[in-house]
Design an enzyme around this catalytic site. Structure first.
Site, PDB file in Angstrom:
ATOM      1  CE  LYS A 247       5.441  29.434  38.586  1.00  0.00           C
ATOM      2  NZ  LYS A 247       5.775  28.191  39.317  1.00  0.00           N
ATOM      3  CG  ASP A 252       0.718  26.302  40.444  1.00  0.00           C
ATOM      4  OD1 ASP A 252      -0.029  25.526  39.810  1.00  0.00           O
ATOM      5  OD2 ASP A 252       1.892  26.016  40.774  1.00  0.00           O
ATOM      6  CE  LYS A 259       0.853  24.106  43.470  1.00  0.00           C
ATOM      7  NZ  LYS A 259       2.141  23.418  43.581  1.00  0.00           N
ATOM      8  CG  ASP A 270       3.418  29.819  41.423  1.00  0.00           C
ATOM      9  OD1 ASP A 270       4.585  29.814  41.836  1.00  0.00           O
ATOM     10  OD2 ASP A 270       2.968  28.976  40.614  1.00  0.00           O
ATOM     11  CG  ASP A 329       1.749  21.541  40.784  1.00  0.00           C
ATOM     12  OD1 ASP A 329       1.578  22.755  40.530  1.00  0.00           O
ATOM     13  OD2 ASP A 329       1.895  21.080  41.941  1.00  0.00           O
ATOM     14  CD  GLU A 331       2.759  26.112  37.477  1.00  0.00           C
ATOM     15  OE1 GLU A 331       2.890  24.946  37.908  1.00  0.00           O
ATOM     16  OE2 GLU A 331       3.092  27.113  38.127  1.00  0.00           O
ATOM     17  NE  ARG A 333       9.372  22.403  35.907  1.00  0.00           N
ATOM     18  CZ  ARG A 333       9.903  21.509  36.712  1.00  0.00           C
ATOM     19  NH1 ARG A 333      10.614  20.510  36.212  1.00  0.00           N
ATOM     20  NH2 ARG A 333       9.753  21.589  38.020  1.00  0.00           N
TER      21      ARG A 333
HETATM   22  N1  BES Z   1       4.588  27.000  42.192  1.00  0.00           N
HETATM   23  C1  BES Z   1       5.089  25.718  42.471  1.00  0.00           C
HETATM   24  C2  BES Z   1       6.361  25.722  43.301  1.00  0.00           C
HETATM   25  C3  BES Z   1       6.279  26.246  44.710  1.00  0.00           C
HETATM   26  C4  BES Z   1       6.173  25.363  45.772  1.00  0.00           C
HETATM   27  C5  BES Z   1       6.377  27.580  44.982  1.00  0.00           C
HETATM   28  C6  BES Z   1       6.135  25.842  47.066  1.00  0.00           C
HETATM   29  C7  BES Z   1       6.335  28.072  46.268  1.00  0.00           C
HETATM   30  C8  BES Z   1       6.225  27.200  47.321  1.00  0.00           C
HETATM   31  C9  BES Z   1       5.398  24.995  41.152  1.00  0.00           C
HETATM   32  O1  BES Z   1       4.622  25.340  40.068  1.00  0.00           O
HETATM   33  C10 BES Z   1       5.207  23.541  41.405  1.00  0.00           C
HETATM   34  O2  BES Z   1       4.114  23.174  41.704  1.00  0.00           O
HETATM   35  N2  BES Z   1       6.266  22.762  41.296  1.00  0.00           N
HETATM   36  C11 BES Z   1       6.197  21.362  41.551  1.00  0.00           C
HETATM   37  C12 BES Z   1       7.094  20.674  40.557  1.00  0.00           C
HETATM   38  C13 BES Z   1       6.940  19.172  40.565  1.00  0.00           C
HETATM   39  C14 BES Z   1       5.587  18.791  40.009  1.00  0.00           C
HETATM   40  C15 BES Z   1       8.051  18.584  39.729  1.00  0.00           C
HETATM   41  C16 BES Z   1       6.671  21.107  42.980  1.00  0.00           C
HETATM   42  O3  BES Z   1       7.615  21.749  43.411  1.00  0.00           O
HETATM   43  O4  BES Z   1       6.071  20.275  43.645  1.00  0.00           O
HETATM   44 ZN    ZN Z   2       3.811  27.291  40.085  1.00  0.00          ZN
HETATM   45 ZN    ZN Z   3       2.812  24.210  39.930  1.00  0.00          ZN
END
Ligand code: BES
Ligand code: ZN
Ligand code: ZN
Length: 492
Positions: A247, A252, A259, A270, A329, A331, A333
């Site tokens: 990824k 992000d 966020k 990210d 968010d 994204e 996946r």
């Molecule tokens: N890049 C983030 C995940 C992340 C969080 C990486 C903290 C490193 C530290 C990912 O794209 C994300 O935002 N995931 C969301 C998913 C949710 C919307 C289901 C998350 O984990 O809040």
């Molecule tokens: Zn991300």
């Molecule tokens: Zn994200």
């Protein structure tokens, strides 16, 4: 830093400073020369004691396991790094049937522990240490390491730790500088520097032609174009084809599902999964591993704007699966879905993706562990075991059918988030599973590196910032797989 293995007793080697590891508080070992002053200095064999006049530093460790050695070397380095020292000496600590590991750990400890990202500091701390001299005199008298093994240990330690620091430099770089185009340039440089690596870069037109609509949707509101980067290393007589997918979100912000500011900070990291995939293939080629390796990097930003993709959109991914977007968010996946589909056209024997995918993985496992997911329990356990001596921590998270239900969508094949607030790391893994073909289900491992890939404070031999998490674990796994007959068994 230059490492040399010297076939002389430790006392006969000239150096500006000596590092002595005290194992399990054994103060009677012949390497310990200053026992008389320990009581006065309140040193019982634990912690670090620096004797400036004598030019010796003692570091206490519980056992001689690889990671204890790496941590001890990091402590010794931290204690002496500000001194005007050009060289240090240390004995060997070989203790198992495959004695390469302790020496490799000494090398890794120095290289990993001395990393600094000081590009943006006006005053830089300079360290004068240039040479590490490793004596063949061994702590355990019934074991020894010969020059040939030591050479391998030094070379492998250097390759693996340098690949990790290479990744840290890229991940720590700011999002303004480190764009998808920059990632593509770096991948091209990796290929240019090693003739065994090839690099192909694909642009937006290619993604459109390939129907990579999930990847494209994430990119849409970014001012920067996306890139699909394909690195390959094909040694003659390769025994297996291994494909890595990373990824590569160079930033992000969450998109329209924006966020909060506190969570956005650090999201330059990210891109860690993609950078790890780049670093792994670089090291694998340097190690001349007998596997055909491909690294597929999905590089884009996830930004916000008038043309953002939206919660409520339905995207048709490259493999034809329709995805209801319920949160922009989630994204990573989406990008991975299309990259995994592309990767499987290569017919891998093993497919591993690395991604900073979910905050839920960090909440569940803590910030130090990698989440291992997939459908093949045996493969996951093998991976975990073989990667363990790297010192990287990991936990296997199992899929289940109840959680599988929670990403069902009313209007598409699947939704990009779960209907439940629980089990977010696993439901993200199950989402990815929808893009794994039946014939590859048992060949795939997903690594969620969201916790250990980036840290706001230092831990072990990792500095604050990027760590290169998963690189050494994977390289240890690959190395162990390449030489099945060496057990790396360790004495406690
Ligand atoms: N890049 C983030 C995940 C992340 C969080 C990486 C903290 C490193 C530290 C990912 O794209 C994300 O935002 N995931 C969301 C998913 C949710 C919307 C289901 C998350 O984990 O809040
Ligand atoms: Zn991300
Ligand atoms: Zn994200």
């Amino acid at each position: 830093m230059k490492f040399s293995f010297i076939e002389k007793n430790i006392n006969d080697i000239e150096a500006d400073f000596e590092i002595i590891l005290v194992i399990d508080k054994n103060l009677d070992h012949k390497f310990i020369k200053d026992k008389d002053s320990f009581e006065f200095l309140n040193f019982d064999g634990s912690g670090t004691l620096i004797l400036t006049e004598k030019k010796r530093v003692y570091v206490g460790i519980k056992n001689s396991e690889a990671d204890s050695i790496r941590k001890a070397i990091n402590s010794a380095y931290s204690a002496i790094k500000s001194y005007k020292i050009r060289s240090v000496k240390i004995a060997s600590y070989a203790h198992c049937d495959c004695p390469v590991l302790p020496t490799q750990s000494i090398v890794e400890g120095f290289i990993l522990g001395s990393y600094e990202f000081d590009k943006y500091k006006s005053t830089k701390q300079t360290c004068t240490l240039e040479e590490i001299k490793i004596s063949n005199e061994n702590y355990f008298e019934d074991k020894k390491i010969d020059a040939k093994m030591a050479e391998v240990a030094i070379k492998h330690g250097e390759i693996m730790a340098n690949a990790t620091n290479f990744a840290k430099d890229k991940i720590n770089e700011t999002p303004e500088i480190y764009t998808p185009l920059k990632m593509a340039q770096d991948a091209q440089s990796v290929a240019k520097e090693n003739s065994k690596i090839e690099c192909k870069i694909f642009d937006e037109e290619f993604l459109k032609k390939e129907n990579m609509n999930a990847f494209l949707a994430v990119n849409r509101s970014s001012a920067l174009p996306p890139r699909l980067i394909h690195l390959s290393y094909k040694p003659t007589n390769a025994t297996k084809k291994i494909v890595f997918v990373g990824k590569g979100l160079t930033y992000d912000c969450g998109g329209l599902s924006l966020k909060p500011s506190d969570y956005m900070l650090t999201m330059k990291s990210d891109k860690s999964g993609a950078i790890c995939a780049m670093s792994i293939i670089k090291a694998a080629a340097e190690l001349e591993l007998p596997f055909e390796i491909h690294s597929i990097l999905g590089a884009t930003e996830n930004m916000i704007g008038g043309d953002s993709f939206k919660p409520d959109d339905v995207l048709i991914a490259r493999n034809g699966v329709s995805i209801e977007v319920r949160n922009t968010d989630a994204e990573g996946r989406l990008v991975l879905a299309d990259c995994l589909s592309y990767a499987q056209d290569l017919n891998p024997d093993l497919l591993i993706d690395m991604a900073t995918l979910t905050g839920a993985c960090v909440v569940g496992l803590g910030q130090y562990s990698i989440g291992i997911m997939g459908n093949n329990s045996e493969l996951m356990s093998e991976f975990k075991e073989k990667g363990k001596k790297s010192g990287e921590l990991s936990t296997i998270l199992e899929f289940n059918d109840y959680l599988r239900e929670t990403i069902k969508s009313k209007i598409a094949d699947i939704a990009n988030i779960s209907s439940s607030r629980y089990g977010g790391a696993i439901t993200a893994g199950i989402f990815l599973d929808h893009f794994i073909k039946d014939e590859n289900k048992d060949k795939w491992i997903h690594l969620d590196i969201a916790g250990p890939s980036y840290s706001e404070s230092a831990w072990g031999y990792n500095q604050a910032g990027a760590t290169g998490a998963s690189i050494r674990m994977i390289l240890y796994f690959l190395r162990m797989s390449a030489m099945q007959n060496c057990s790396h068994g360790e004495r406690k």
